[in-house]
Design an enzyme around this catalytic site. Structure first.
Site, PDB file in Angstrom:
ATOM      1  N   GLU A 176     -39.994 -62.309  16.435  1.00  0.00           N
ATOM      2  CA  GLU A 176     -41.340 -62.481  17.012  1.00  0.00           C
ATOM      3  C   GLU A 176     -41.416 -61.778  18.373  1.00  0.00           C
ATOM      4  O   GLU A 176     -42.420 -61.140  18.690  1.00  0.00           O
ATOM      5  CB  GLU A 176     -41.659 -63.984  17.172  1.00  0.00           C
ATOM      6  CG  GLU A 176     -41.859 -64.743  15.866  1.00  0.00           C
ATOM      7  CD  GLU A 176     -40.545 -65.073  15.144  1.00  0.00           C
ATOM      8  OE1 GLU A 176     -39.467 -64.897  15.737  1.00  0.00           O
ATOM      9  OE2 GLU A 176     -40.615 -65.492  13.972  1.00  0.00           O
ATOM     10  N   GLY A 214     -24.267 -67.880  -9.411  1.00  0.00           N
ATOM     11  CA  GLY A 214     -23.523 -69.059  -8.940  1.00  0.00           C
ATOM     12  C   GLY A 214     -22.297 -68.677  -8.123  1.00  0.00           C
ATOM     13  O   GLY A 214     -21.944 -69.354  -7.145  1.00  0.00           O
ATOM     14  N   ILE A 260     -23.853 -68.833  25.149  1.00  0.00           N
ATOM     15  CA  ILE A 260     -23.230 -67.614  25.667  1.00  0.00           C
ATOM     16  C   ILE A 260     -22.030 -67.203  24.814  1.00  0.00           C
ATOM     17  O   ILE A 260     -21.067 -67.968  24.647  1.00  0.00           O
ATOM     18  CB  ILE A 260     -22.806 -67.802  27.151  1.00  0.00           C
ATOM     19  CG1 ILE A 260     -24.000 -68.304  27.980  1.00  0.00           C
ATOM     20  CG2 ILE A 260     -22.231 -66.498  27.719  1.00  0.00           C
ATOM     21  CD1 ILE A 260     -25.265 -67.461  27.879  1.00  0.00           C
ATOM     22  N   ARG A 286     -20.264 -57.324 -13.735  1.00  0.00           N
ATOM     23  CA  ARG A 286     -20.630 -58.605 -14.352  1.00  0.00           C
ATOM     24  C   ARG A 286     -21.464 -58.379 -15.619  1.00  0.00           C
ATOM     25  O   ARG A 286     -22.475 -57.678 -15.575  1.00  0.00           O
ATOM     26  CB  ARG A 286     -21.440 -59.428 -13.337  1.00  0.00           C
ATOM     27  CG  ARG A 286     -22.052 -60.696 -13.876  1.00  0.00           C
ATOM     28  CD  ARG A 286     -21.002 -61.750 -14.113  1.00  0.00           C
ATOM     29  NE  ARG A 286     -21.607 -63.034 -14.482  1.00  0.00           N
ATOM     30  CZ  ARG A 286     -20.899 -64.052 -14.940  1.00  0.00           C
ATOM     31  NH1 ARG A 286     -19.588 -63.952 -15.070  1.00  0.00           N
ATOM     32  NH2 ARG A 286     -21.492 -65.186 -15.249  1.00  0.00           N
ATOM     33  N   ASN A 309     -33.388 -74.563  28.086  1.00  0.00           N
ATOM     34  CA  ASN A 309     -34.847 -74.621  27.951  1.00  0.00           C
ATOM     35  C   ASN A 309     -35.540 -73.278  28.110  1.00  0.00           C
ATOM     36  O   ASN A 309     -36.767 -73.208  28.139  1.00  0.00           O
ATOM     37  CB  ASN A 309     -35.425 -75.626  28.954  1.00  0.00           C
ATOM     38  CG  ASN A 309     -34.946 -77.025  28.650  1.00  0.00           C
ATOM     39  OD1 ASN A 309     -34.936 -77.443  27.490  1.00  0.00           O
ATOM     40  ND2 ASN A 309     -34.501 -77.746  29.662  1.00  0.00           N
ATOM     41  N   GLU A 348     -30.542 -61.815  21.075  1.00  0.00           N
ATOM     42  CA  GLU A 348     -31.069 -60.701  21.897  1.00  0.00           C
ATOM     43  C   GLU A 348     -32.549 -60.452  21.615  1.00  0.00           C
ATOM     44  O   GLU A 348     -33.027 -59.321  21.573  1.00  0.00           O
ATOM     45  CB  GLU A 348     -30.231 -59.439  21.712  1.00  0.00           C
ATOM     46  CG  GLU A 348     -28.834 -59.661  22.264  1.00  0.00           C
ATOM     47  CD  GLU A 348     -28.039 -58.400  22.496  1.00  0.00           C
ATOM     48  OE1 GLU A 348     -28.638 -57.370  22.803  1.00  0.00           O
ATOM     49  OE2 GLU A 348     -26.809 -58.482  22.399  1.00  0.00           O
ATOM     50  N   ILE A 363     -27.838 -61.769  -6.755  1.00  0.00           N
ATOM     51  CA  ILE A 363     -27.174 -60.887  -7.739  1.00  0.00           C
ATOM     52  C   ILE A 363     -25.839 -61.497  -8.197  1.00  0.00           C
ATOM     53  O   ILE A 363     -25.466 -61.401  -9.359  1.00  0.00           O
ATOM     54  CB  ILE A 363     -26.992 -59.463  -7.152  1.00  0.00           C
ATOM     55  CG1 ILE A 363     -28.366 -58.784  -7.047  1.00  0.00           C
ATOM     56  CG2 ILE A 363     -26.026 -58.618  -7.990  1.00  0.00           C
ATOM     57  CD1 ILE A 363     -28.374 -57.456  -6.317  1.00  0.00           C
ATOM     58  N   THR A 365     -29.571 -66.722  28.818  1.00  0.00           N
ATOM     59  CA  THR A 365     -30.246 -67.852  28.174  1.00  0.00           C
ATOM     60  C   THR A 365     -29.814 -69.205  28.765  1.00  0.00           C
ATOM     61  O   THR A 365     -28.652 -69.394  29.126  1.00  0.00           O
ATOM     62  CB  THR A 365     -29.924 -67.833  26.662  1.00  0.00           C
ATOM     63  OG1 THR A 365     -30.197 -66.531  26.160  1.00  0.00           O
ATOM     64  CG2 THR A 365     -30.748 -68.848  25.899  1.00  0.00           C
ATOM     65  N   GLU A 366     -30.772 -70.139  28.814  1.00  0.00           N
ATOM     66  CA  GLU A 366     -30.467 -71.519  29.212  1.00  0.00           C
ATOM     67  C   GLU A 366     -31.029 -72.457  28.145  1.00  0.00           C
ATOM     68  O   GLU A 366     -31.795 -72.020  27.272  1.00  0.00           O
ATOM     69  CB  GLU A 366     -31.083 -71.823  30.581  1.00  0.00           C
ATOM     70  CG  GLU A 366     -30.529 -70.911  31.652  1.00  0.00           C
ATOM     71  CD  GLU A 366     -31.182 -71.122  33.024  1.00  0.00           C
ATOM     72  OE1 GLU A 366     -31.997 -72.051  33.171  1.00  0.00           O
ATOM     73  OE2 GLU A 366     -30.858 -70.340  33.931  1.00  0.00           O
TER      74      GLU A 366
HETATM   75  C1  LIG Z   1     -24.837 -66.943  18.131  1.00  0.00           C
HETATM   76  C2  LIG Z   1     -25.651 -66.722  19.368  1.00  0.00           C
HETATM   77  C3  LIG Z   1     -25.136 -65.966  20.397  1.00  0.00           C
HETATM   78  C4  LIG Z   1     -25.870 -65.769  21.578  1.00  0.00           C
HETATM   79  N1  LIG Z   1     -25.308 -65.079  22.622  1.00  0.00           N
HETATM   80  C5  LIG Z   1     -25.969 -65.011  23.799  1.00  0.00           C
HETATM   81  C6  LIG Z   1     -25.347 -64.425  24.958  1.00  0.00           C
HETATM   82  O1  LIG Z   1     -24.208 -63.940  24.903  1.00  0.00           O
HETATM   83  N2  LIG Z   1     -26.031 -64.439  26.132  1.00  0.00           N
HETATM   84  C7  LIG Z   1     -27.285 -64.961  26.246  1.00  0.00           C
HETATM   85  O2  LIG Z   1     -27.843 -64.928  27.334  1.00  0.00           O
HETATM   86  N3  LIG Z   1     -27.904 -65.519  25.166  1.00  0.00           N
HETATM   87  C8  LIG Z   1     -27.281 -65.560  23.956  1.00  0.00           C
HETATM   88  N4  LIG Z   1     -27.890 -66.152  22.863  1.00  0.00           N
HETATM   89  C9  LIG Z   1     -29.227 -66.697  23.014  1.00  0.00           C
HETATM   90  C10 LIG Z   1     -30.313 -65.929  22.257  1.00  0.00           C
HETATM   91  O3  LIG Z   1     -30.571 -64.713  22.894  1.00  0.00           O
HETATM   92  C11 LIG Z   1     -31.535 -66.855  22.147  1.00  0.00           C
HETATM   93  O4  LIG Z   1     -31.197 -67.843  21.201  1.00  0.00           O
HETATM   94  C12 LIG Z   1     -32.778 -66.122  21.724  1.00  0.00           C
HETATM   95  O5  LIG Z   1     -33.223 -65.278  22.743  1.00  0.00           O
HETATM   96  C13 LIG Z   1     -33.907 -67.088  21.361  1.00  0.00           C
HETATM   97  O6  LIG Z   1     -34.077 -68.090  22.322  1.00  0.00           O
HETATM   98  P1  LIG Z   1     -34.142 -69.631  21.876  1.00  0.00           P
HETATM   99  O7  LIG Z   1     -33.001 -69.868  20.980  1.00  0.00           O
HETATM  100  O8  LIG Z   1     -34.254 -70.461  23.099  1.00  0.00           O
HETATM  101  O9  LIG Z   1     -35.468 -69.755  21.022  1.00  0.00           O
HETATM  102  P2  LIG Z   1     -36.942 -70.011  21.588  1.00  0.00           P
HETATM  103  O10 LIG Z   1     -37.265 -69.031  22.645  1.00  0.00           O
HETATM  104  O11 LIG Z   1     -37.108 -71.454  21.892  1.00  0.00           O
HETATM  105  O12 LIG Z   1     -37.811 -69.655  20.303  1.00  0.00           O
HETATM  106  C14 LIG Z   1     -38.060 -70.583  19.239  1.00  0.00           C
HETATM  107  C15 LIG Z   1     -39.059 -69.938  18.277  1.00  0.00           C
HETATM  108  O13 LIG Z   1     -40.303 -69.692  18.958  1.00  0.00           O
HETATM  109  C16 LIG Z   1     -40.643 -68.323  18.862  1.00  0.00           C
HETATM  110  N5  LIG Z   1     -41.320 -67.886  20.090  1.00  0.00           N
HETATM  111  C17 LIG Z   1     -40.925 -68.124  21.381  1.00  0.00           C
HETATM  112  N6  LIG Z   1     -41.780 -67.554  22.244  1.00  0.00           N
HETATM  113  C18 LIG Z   1     -42.705 -66.917  21.491  1.00  0.00           C
HETATM  114  C19 LIG Z   1     -43.859 -66.114  21.793  1.00  0.00           C
HETATM  115  N7  LIG Z   1     -44.205 -65.837  23.037  1.00  0.00           N
HETATM  116  N8  LIG Z   1     -44.581 -65.637  20.750  1.00  0.00           N
HETATM  117  C20 LIG Z   1     -44.224 -65.895  19.477  1.00  0.00           C
HETATM  118  N9  LIG Z   1     -43.157 -66.632  19.130  1.00  0.00           N
HETATM  119  C21 LIG Z   1     -42.424 -67.133  20.118  1.00  0.00           C
HETATM  120  C22 LIG Z   1     -39.327 -67.603  18.656  1.00  0.00           C
HETATM  121  O14 LIG Z   1     -39.523 -66.335  18.065  1.00  0.00           O
HETATM  122  C23 LIG Z   1     -38.592 -68.572  17.761  1.00  0.00           C
HETATM  123  O15 LIG Z   1     -39.000 -68.394  16.432  1.00  0.00           O
HETATM  124  C24 LIG Z   1     -27.173 -66.318  21.677  1.00  0.00           C
HETATM  125  C25 LIG Z   1     -27.702 -67.069  20.612  1.00  0.00           C
HETATM  126  C26 LIG Z   1     -26.970 -67.275  19.478  1.00  0.00           C
HETATM  127  C27 LIG Z   1     -27.559 -68.119  18.364  1.00  0.00           C
END
Ligand SMILES: Cc1cc2nc3c(=O)[nH]c(=O)nc-3n(C[C@H](O)[C@H](O)[C@H](O)COP(=O)(O)OP(=O)(O)OC[C@H]3O[C@@H](n4cnc5c(N)ncnc54)[C@H](O)[C@@H]3O)c2cc1C
Length: 379
Positions: free
Chosen positions: A367, A340, A157, A268, A129, A363, A337, A126-127
């Site tokens: 969606e 508070g 990451i 409870r 953008n 991962e 359940i 992931t990046e």
């Molecule tokens: C705690 C944590 C740990 C992570 N660890 C790792 C890691 O170790 N390595 C790594 O590489 N990544 C990691 N990630 C990244 C993670 O895999 C991404 O956050 C995830 O894939 C979603 O990408 P995004 O956050 O950019 O959301 P976006 O892709 O920007 O999505 C935003 C929204 O748009 C929706 N959307 C996007 N495209 C579509 C489409 N074509 N159709 C319908 N809906 C769509 C999505 O479902 C979401 O609701 C981690 C993320 C978190 C939060």
């Protein structure tokens, strides 16, 4: 499918339960509050074989299958989702990628350190953008003599700071070309590789999430996994397996929230009787129990396919989607359940509630799982 629980599964379950009760439960709220990543804990887990569950014994792993792997993640995540998440990312992503696509020399070099827990692994797809749209990644790798030179940044990451080694996906060809991405191993300490911002998260706070930055980072040509241009396809295969581990993480959190809620509902009292006597509460518990069992069946099916080296793309997406949505629903009802008290940090359900949400995002979001499933059923 055989539903009988094997001896090795029973052993792993008990070992993980004991380990979590002794080493995680007493500290987890402290780690959560301070966002401490307990690296030492993972070294200890390595000694028990939990950091290389699927790695063959010849490379220092436990050499077990997906049923045992899932059970271990479930038991740990029942107590703390953060530790379950880090364990899953280490095993399935970084270690799994080297195990599945590394050559013998690469496996001998990195797997024993990862499987023993001496080293913690990270995996960078992931990046900033490019999350769901990973093919549009901007991190590049160019070949210069017998070296690759990496530039750009990976975000979100797991173990982006503490990871001793990372598998990094980088563009070696044209933008949007699925054969234009390659996978590399980068060791911490390599000049030009540094950690960036650590995220301040809603949940999973003891699992470190951070940026990894590459500035003219030179690595040996021998750190390429597989061939040039195979990285994206490799990553998709890794995610197929990784989704089973996020489904297991979801199942563990859901079971933890359910068990705590069931106990509380019987204890409870309101209106002179346990709240479990009210149908409104009993029906919540019924839904929770049913959805947990359904999640478990999908996870078992995915594990069975994976153990038998069959295609798991559709079923692992189904397991991940269903189990993660179940996890959020169960944790939410758990807070309800508890009333508070469920809204305070004195009881465990508020943490399950916060941790659960990651499962529908990491991962591949729910969606994206639906996209994967719909492509498979429409094929
Ligand atoms: C705690 C944590 C740990 C992570 N660890 C790792 C890691 O170790 N390595 C790594 O590489 N990544 C990691 N990630 C990244 C993670 O895999 C991404 O956050 C995830 O894939 C979603 O990408 P995004 O956050 O950019 O959301 P976006 O892709 O920007 O999505 C935003 C929204 O748009 C929706 N959307 C996007 N495209 C579509 C489409 N074509 N159709 C319908 N809906 C769509 C999505 O479902 C979401 O609701 C981690 C993320 C978190 C939060």
């Amino acid at each position: 499918m055989n539903f009988e629980i094997s001896e090795s599964q029973l052993m792993i379950r008990q070992m993980c339960k004991d380990f979590a009760d002794r080493n995680i439960r007493p500290k987890m709220m402290e780690w959560d509050e301070a966002q401490t990543f307990p690296a030492e804990l993972f070294h200890e887990m390595g000694k028990l074989g939990l950091m290389g569950i699927l790695v063959p014994e010849e490379y220092g792993g436990a050499g077990l299958g997906y049923f045992e792997y899932v059970d271990a993640i479930v038991e740990i995540s029942k107590v703390c989702g953060s530790i379950g998440l880090s364990m899953a990312a280490h095993n399935s992503l970084c270690t799994g990628h080297i195990m599945m696509f590394g050559n013998d020399e690469q496996k001998k070099k990195w797997l024993p350190k990862l499987a023993s827990g001496e080293w913690i692994g990270a995996w960078g797809l992931t990046e900033a953008n490019t999350g769901s749209d990973a093919l549009r990644m901007q991190v590049t790798a160019r070949k210069e003599g017998d070296e690759w030179v990496l530039n750009g940044a990976k975000n979100w990451i797991t173990h982006g700071i503490s990871g001793n080694v990372a598998v990094v996906l980088a563009r070696t060809g044209d933008l949007l070309d699925s054969h234009g991405i390659s996978a590399f191993v980068v060791e911490r300490g390599t000049p030009g590789f540094k950690a960036g911002k650590k995220e301040n998260k809603l949940g999973m706070r003891a699992s470190e999430t951070a940026e990894m930055i590459f500035e003219e980072c030179r690595i040996p040509a021998s750190n390429l996994l597989g061939n040039v241009g195979e990285g994206f396809i490799q990553a998709m295969k890794i995610l197929d397996g990784g989704r089973i581990s996020i489904a297991a993480l979801s199942l563990g959190i859901a079971k933890g929230a359910y068990e705590a809620s069931l106990k509380y509902a019987k204890e409870r009292e309101q209106f002179g009787q346990p709240i479990a006597n009210f149908q409104a509460i009993g029906f919540k518990l019924a839904d929770m129990a049913m959805q947990i069992e359904a999640s478990e069946l999908l996870i078992n099916e995915a594990s069975d396919l994976k153990n038998n080296h069959k295609s798991v793309t559709k079923v692992s997406a189904m397991a991940k989607y269903y189990a993660s949505e179940t996890c959020v629903r169960v944790a939410t009802e758990g807070v309800q359940i508890f009333g508070g008290y469920g809204y305070t940090k004195d009881f465990p359900v508020e943490k399950y509630y916060r941790d659960s949400k990651l499962c529908t995002i990491g991962e591949g979001t729910s969606e994206i799982q639906k996209l994967v499933i719909s492509r498979a059923v429409l094929k």
